[in-house]
Design an enzyme around this catalytic site. Structure first.
Site, PDB file in Angstrom:
ATOM      1  N   GLY A   1       0.848  -1.340   0.124  1.00 49.32           N
ATOM      2  CA  GLY A   1      -0.207   0.151  -0.032  1.00 49.32           C
ATOM      3  C   GLY A   1       0.731   1.311   0.074  1.00 49.32           C
ATOM      4  O   GLY A   1       1.973   1.229  -0.582  1.00 49.32           O
ATOM      5  N   SER A   2       0.194   2.423   0.509  1.00 48.23           N
ATOM      6  CA  SER A   2       0.892   3.619   0.490  1.00 48.23           C
ATOM      7  C   SER A   2       2.404   3.744   1.580  1.00 48.23           C
ATOM      8  O   SER A   2       2.183   3.050   2.619  1.00 48.23           O
ATOM      9  CB  SER A   2      -0.206   4.597   0.971  1.00 48.23           C
ATOM     10  OG  SER A   2       0.517   5.871   1.275  1.00 48.23           O
ATOM     11  N   THR A   3       2.940   4.262   0.897  1.00 47.72           N
ATOM     12  CA  THR A   3       4.349   4.689   1.572  1.00 47.72           C
ATOM     13  C   THR A   3       4.136   5.542   2.990  1.00 47.72           C
ATOM     14  O   THR A   3       4.794   5.826   3.946  1.00 47.72           O
ATOM     15  CB  THR A   3       5.528   5.591   1.075  1.00 47.72           C
ATOM     16  OG1 THR A   3       4.948   6.645   0.327  1.00 47.72           O
ATOM     17  CG2 THR A   3       5.708   4.664  -0.102  1.00 47.72           C
TER      18      THR A   3
END
Lengths: 118, 410
Positions: free
Chosen positions: A50-52
């Site tokens: 997913g997102s950093t």
């Protein structure tokens, strides 16, 4: 050296969106750890995804005193690796094959990449 | 194998240059070791994502503030923030959100990272050259820089881009290496695309199939067919949103395409070949639309940030028209483009019709749901992908002209 009871998942984790940084509880209904808290546990899972922004969630968990005691990832992946660094959470990746089970007492020494299972 | 470090890099890792530089070096070394980089290489510039208070929240804010004392050693700019840094009240942004957002910007600024908040730094003077190494994180800008400009960057995360800004380097792996820039998928597009909207849909369709591969798009149209920069901007954005494409080649258009084509010829047998038809684009448009036209209460353009040319076109379409009372029209761009558009008279034309132009932010990273919008019309497949990942607001994807029609009195 960090120590705690294992919290084991067979699914990858996207910390951004799946874990509430204020409480440390899994809030994603589709995840096998839904409803459980990772606070103080040795979190064992395949890899992050997913997102950093997920890296910041790990940092937030530490600031809110809800962080896992340590992290063990089967694969190395940047979101969790970076998150563990900025949060100062001991982490070991790519451990030797071993069947981790929930509630096992585990000690992790990230400096020498050592995992002890009691 | 672990990454090789210079003596100076070792000293930074040991904490000789302070906490922020040490943390930054730890991040770069960890990433380098994970991805098998042999060493760190200098970068020409850095572009940092994870700027909006909506996405990084108090957690990200606290981490950035803990880095006070760190100093950027290369040109570094930011991705869009959660609001127009000057006109946030007019947008309806809550005060508490604005406070958090302004603290984030202040933290970046204290590190010497420039508060140019845009996903299109290449429209504002940060124009990397062929072969230049970068550490950029905005996925559409990464795709544009790698593909259209031939620069070399991985898709950095927010923290790793900040680390690169403080160190001026990035680990050498992935798209920095020539062998990873070869095409691994061949795409044929036998149809004529007419505008940026078509290119946005095309990128979405290819991205779904390509995932993280490197597509080679065969010659489109006849020889001499020109593809506008804004069309490539739209294509880059949606390729990176539906898939995680960081690099594509386009025959006759992108600088590494002829080299890519030679390497493709050598590996003809092993490479998957896909053909995109008009109905694929139409299906994508339908799949990404969850709202109906009469529900729309916001039309939003500028994903990626609108260029001066796009503002000119929109101003032309709006000339002499008037928005419906219950529909808003917001266009997102960078501060620089906004200022020039003002001088050109485009801002006046758009505002006279009832529209607004906001800088520094966009529909993806601002809290539109909290502001209270129910259904948003967009002309960008990337915006549609990200907005539909949230439950609210609903989305409708249509061309610029169609979106404007939805916002206008008949």
């Amino acid at each position: 050296m960090a120590e705690g009871l294992a919290l084991v998942s067979s699914q990858p984790i996207s910390f951004f969106g799946m874990v509430d940084p204020k409480t440390g509880i899994f809030i994603d209904k589709s995840h096998d750890l839904f409803g459980q808290s990772l606070s103080g546990r040795v979190l064992v899972f395949p890899y992050g995804k997913g997102s950093t922004v997920g890296s910041y969630v790990l940092y937030g968990l530490v600031k809110n005193r809800k962080a896992p005691a340590a992290i063990i990832c089967h694969e190395a992946e940047p979101i969790v690796a970076v998150g563990a660094i900025i949060a100062g959470i001991p982490m070991v990746d790519r451990p030797e094959p071993f069947e981790f089970r929930n509630m096992q007492r585990i000690a992790v020494n990230a400096d020498i990449e050592e995992i002890l299972v009691y | 194998m672990l990454m090789w470090l210079t003596r100076e890099e070792e000293r930074i890792l040991g904490g000789e240059k302070g906490f922020a530089a040490q943390k930054a070096m730890e991040i770069l070394v960890a990433l380098g070791d994970i991805f098998g980089a042999d060493r760190l290489i200098p970068v020409g510039s850095v572009q940092v994502s994870g700027v909006s208070y909506k996405t990084i929240g108090d957690e990200g804010l606290k981490w950035l503030e803990s880095l006070r004392g760190g100093k950027a050693v290369v040109e570094a700019t930011l991705n869009p923030a959660g609001m127009d840094l000057e006109r946030w009240e007019e947008m309806g942004i809550p005060k508490a959100f604005a406070d958090g957002q302004l603290r984030i910007i202040a933290a970046f600024q204290s590190m010497g990272i420039q508060p140019l908040c845009t996903c299109t730094p290449y429209l504002l003077g940060n124009f990397p050259r062929l072969g230049e190494h970068l550490a950029w994180s905005e996925s559409s800008a990464v795709c544009f820089a790698n593909s259209v400009l031939g620069a070399r960057t991985n898709r950095e995360g927010g923290p790793s881009a900040v680390a690169s800004a403080l160190i001026g380097k990035t680990p050498r792996f992935g798209y920095h290496l020539p062998e990873n820039r070869r095409p691994t998928l061949r795409i044929d597009v036998p149809i004529i695309l007419k505008d940026s909207f078509d290119f946005s849909l095309l990128g979405y369709v290819i991205g779904l199939e390509a995932k993280n591969r490197v597509p080679f798009i065969g010659r489109m149209g006849r020889y001499g067919y020109i593809i506008a920069r804004d069309e490539l901007k739209a294509l880059s954005a949606s390729l990176a949103a539906s898939g995680s494409v960081a690099l594509f080649h386009m025959e006759g258009i992108t600088p590494e395409a002829s080299m890519a084509k030679r390497s493709l010829r050598l590996r003809m047998q092993e490479i998957e070949r896909l053909r995109i038809e008009r109905q694929d684009l139409e299906r994508a448009r339908e799949n990404l639309s969850t709202a109906s036209e009469d529900e729309v209460d916001l039309v939003a353009f500028g994903c990626p940030h609108a260029s001066l040319e796009e503002l000119r076109l929109i101003a032309g379409l709006l000339h002499g028209k008037r928005l419906k009372r219950r529909v808003k029209l917001w266009i997102f761009t960078s501060l620089g483009i906004r200022r020039i558009a003002e001088r050109c008279g485009y801002i006046h034309a758009i505002e006279a019709a009832g529209g607004r132009i906001y800088a520094d932010t966009c529909m993806v990273v601002s809290p539109l749901g909290e502001i209270g919008f129910e259904a948003i019309a967009v002309n960008s497949a990337k915006a549609a992908v990200y907005l539909s990942a949230l439950n609210k607001p609903k989305v409708i994807l249509a061309s610029t002209e169609q979106c404007i029609r939805m916002a206008m009195n008949s």
